[in-house]
Design an enzyme around this catalytic site. Structure first.
Site, short mmCIF file in Angstrom:
data_model
loop_
_atom_site.label_atom_id
_atom_site.label_comp_id
_atom_site.label_asym_id
_atom_site.label_seq_id
_atom_site.Cartn_x
_atom_site.Cartn_y
_atom_site.Cartn_z
CG ASN A 76 -2.15 -0.86 0.96
OD1 ASN A 76 -2.77 -0.75 -0.10
ND2 ASN A 76 -2.50 -1.72 1.91
CG ASP A 111 -10.88 -3.24 -2.09
OD1 ASP A 111 -10.83 -3.07 -0.87
OD2 ASP A 111 -9.91 -3.01 -2.85
CG HIS A 116 -6.75 -1.23 -1.82
ND1 HIS A 116 -7.79 -2.04 -1.47
CD2 HIS A 116 -5.77 -1.47 -0.91
CE1 HIS A 116 -7.46 -2.75 -0.40
NE2 HIS A 116 -6.24 -2.42 -0.04
N1 LIG Z 1 -3.80 -4.17 -1.85
C1 LIG Z 1 -4.37 -4.92 -0.93
O1 LIG Z 1 -5.53 -5.36 -1.09
C2 LIG Z 1 -3.64 -5.25 0.33
C3 LIG Z 1 -2.39 -4.71 0.58
N2 LIG Z 1 -1.71 -5.02 1.73
C4 LIG Z 1 -0.38 -4.43 1.90
O2 LIG Z 1 0.61 -5.42 1.57
C5 LIG Z 1 1.84 -5.07 2.18
C6 LIG Z 1 2.47 -6.30 2.85
O3 LIG Z 1 1.67 -6.73 3.93
P1 LIG Z 1 2.17 -7.90 4.91
O4 LIG Z 1 2.66 -9.05 4.16
O5 LIG Z 1 1.05 -8.11 5.88
O6 LIG Z 1 3.37 -7.17 5.64
P2 LIG Z 1 4.57 -7.84 6.49
O7 LIG Z 1 5.18 -6.74 7.28
O8 LIG Z 1 4.11 -9.06 7.18
O9 LIG Z 1 5.58 -8.30 5.35
C7 LIG Z 1 6.21 -7.38 4.51
C8 LIG Z 1 7.50 -8.02 4.05
O10 LIG Z 1 8.06 -7.17 3.06
C9 LIG Z 1 9.45 -7.13 3.26
N3 LIG Z 1 10.02 -5.96 2.57
C10 LIG Z 1 10.04 -4.68 2.97
N4 LIG Z 1 10.69 -3.92 2.07
C11 LIG Z 1 11.07 -4.74 1.07
C12 LIG Z 1 11.78 -4.56 -0.14
N5 LIG Z 1 12.26 -3.36 -0.50
N6 LIG Z 1 11.97 -5.63 -0.94
C13 LIG Z 1 11.54 -6.85 -0.59
N7 LIG Z 1 10.86 -7.09 0.55
C14 LIG Z 1 10.64 -6.05 1.37
C15 LIG Z 1 9.62 -7.12 4.77
O11 LIG Z 1 10.92 -7.49 5.16
C16 LIG Z 1 8.56 -8.15 5.16
O12 LIG Z 1 9.09 -9.46 5.17
C17 LIG Z 1 1.51 -3.91 3.14
O13 LIG Z 1 1.86 -2.67 2.52
C18 LIG Z 1 0.01 -4.01 3.30
O14 LIG Z 1 -0.56 -2.78 3.66
C19 LIG Z 1 -2.25 -5.86 2.67
C20 LIG Z 1 -3.49 -6.43 2.47
C21 LIG Z 1 -4.28 -6.15 1.29
O1 LIG Z 2 -6.15 -2.21 5.23
C1 LIG Z 2 -4.94 -2.44 5.12
O2 LIG Z 2 -4.04 -1.69 5.51
C2 LIG Z 2 -4.56 -3.70 4.41
C3 LIG Z 2 -5.35 -3.73 3.18
O3 LIG Z 2 -5.05 -3.06 2.21
C4 LIG Z 2 -6.65 -4.41 3.21
O4 LIG Z 2 -6.90 -5.24 4.09
O5 LIG Z 2 -7.46 -4.11 2.34
#
Ligand SMILES: NC(=O)C1=CN([C@@H]2O[C@H](COP(=O)(O)OP(=O)(O)OC[C@H]3O[C@@H](n4cnc5c(N)ncnc54)[C@H](O)[C@@H]3O)[C@@H](O)[C@H]2O)C=CC1
Ligand SMILES: O=C([O-])CC(=O)C(=O)O
Length: 359
Positions: A158, A186, A214
């Site tokens: 995000n 969504d 989003h």
């Molecule tokens: N678009 C969507 O519908 C959704 C988006 N997200 C987003 O997805 C992202 C990841 O979420 P999670 O996996 O829960 O987070 P998390 O914190 O569990 O994992 C993120 C991982 O990314 C790694 N990372 C950070 N910078 C990096 C880089 N430059 N290169 C490679 N790896 C890197 C970290 O070391 C960590 O292992 C967040 O920004 C979250 O807000 C989450 C849910 C839904």
């Molecule tokens: O809400 C957040 O930060 C993670 C996300 O994008 C989702 O669950 O849709």
């Protein structure tokens, strides 16, 4: 002794081949190289196993998984690889652990850009733009250098829409149509809520559209949605009164818009497995194709000719897909209420874009 064992084994394999002719099909396709960034994180942990099981590309498509994360996560990445090995997944041809974009992106067909900071309670997703925007700039540059020019890119980290735009602007040699942002979560949330409300299986609800960003300004639009296979007589009349304007405007729309925050409040972490599931849906439909009559929502680059949305924004539109291409579904009639909602979310994307890359 050895010979007779081999002869038996060969006979057995031949029998398996006859009973399961699909075994031959499997070897026909070349393995796809798929990179998951943030592979040691929460979404990565669900996503990699879904891909390994064939949920993203189907039961015959082999994959070479590129697991990319930060150097500090090297050990954790190795642990994820050990578990993937232990899954003995027939579709996984190889697993590469990488802590630099060159190895992570080398020759890849698909880039799932998950690696980024998640938000915490009380934050909006755009508050992450400063930190995460830099990650997507670097990764756009690295994709430009190392990935195949045909690579298909999905931004999940995000704020996903603007991050996808940043990556694409930093990868000038890759077509802009190859960059997309995830709004399928969504769409799935919206369709599940409608199904629960009217009491039908979720697969009977289709074509809810997510317009825009989003974020909490997204517009989940049921105006063109369909519900099929009504379970009982009088269903249509009931559904019409159940899905009344008041419920749609005052409960449904805000609840889809704020679902991510509700999950963070309940779990203390943002959604992970449902996000991974939506990533599979998005890539599956994009690469394999949408079913006839089925419309899905994807953040894609706006062309300036669709629904009055300014060109050059990564805006979520209704699309249909065919073997790796997407097309915005044109011609939906837009009422004044929808128009206003679509413009609110467009305005937010314009602001994010100007914060990230100037005008
Ligand atoms: N678009 C969507 O519908 C959704 C988006 N997200 C987003 O997805 C992202 C990841 O979420 P999670 O996996 O829960 O987070 P998390 O914190 O569990 O994992 C993120 C991982 O990314 C790694 N990372 C950070 N910078 C990096 C880089 N430059 N290169 C490679 N790896 C890197 C970290 O070391 C960590 O292992 C967040 O920004 C979250 O807000 C989450 C849910 C839904
Ligand atoms: O809400 C957040 O930060 C993670 C996300 O994008 C989702 O669950 O849709």
């Amino acid at each position: 002794m050895d010979n007779s064992f081999n002869a038996k084994a060969v006979r057995r394999l031949a029998t398996i081949g006859r009973h399961f002719p699909t075994l031959e099909k499997k070897s026909e396709k070349e393995a796809l190289r798929v990179c998951v960034t943030g592979a040691a994180g929460s979404i990565g942990y669900s996503l990699l196993f879904m891909i390994a099981q064939g949920r993203m590309f189907g039961p015959y498509q082999k994959v070479i998984l590129h697991l990319l994360d930060l150097p500090t996560m090297k050990k954790a990445l190795e642990g994820v690889k050990m578990e993937l090995d232990d899954g003995a997944f027939p579709l996984v041809k190889d697993i590469i652990c990488a802590t630099c974009p060159e190895a992570g992106f080398k020759n890849i067909d698909v880039a799932l850009l998950v690696g980024a900071k998640p938000r915490g309670p009380g934050m909006e997703r755009k508050d992450l733009l400063r930190d995460n925007g830099n990650i997507f700039k670097e990764q756009g540059e690295a994709l430009d250098k190392y990935a195949k020019k045909t690579v298909k890119v999905l931004a999940v980290g995000n704020p996903a829409n603007t991050n996808a735009l940043i990556a694409s602007l930093n990868a000038p040699s890759i077509p802009r149509e190859n960059f997309t942002a995830l709004t399928r979560l969504d769409q799935n949330r919206a369709e599940a809520q409608i199904a629960h409300k009217v009491g039908v299986p979720v697969e009977n609800v289709n074509n809810v559209i997510i317009w825009g960003n989003h974020s909490a300004t997204q517009y989940p639009d049921v105006t063109h949605a369909t519900i099929t296979d009504y379970p009982a007589e009088g269903f249509v009349e009931n559904a019409k009164s159940t899905l009344c304007d008041k419920w749609l405007k005052e409960t449904f729309i805000p609840s889809v818009q704020k679902r991510g925050a509700a999950i963070i409040a309940a779990r203390k972490f943002s959604s992970a497995a449902s996000a991974a599931n939506a990533v599979c849906d998005h890539i599956h439909d994009w690469l394999v194709g949408t079913k006839p009559g089925k419309v899905v929502s994807m953040g894609v680059i706006s062309d300036g000719n669709s629904y009055g949305i300014r060109s050059g924004l990564m805006y979520s539109f209704p699309v249909t897909c065919h073997k790796g291409t997407w097309k915005i579904v044109d011609g939906y009639k837009i009422d004044d209420y929808s128009k206003e909602k679509m413009q609110i979310t467009e305005k937010e994307l314009i602001e994010e874009k100007s914060q990230a890359v100037g005008k």
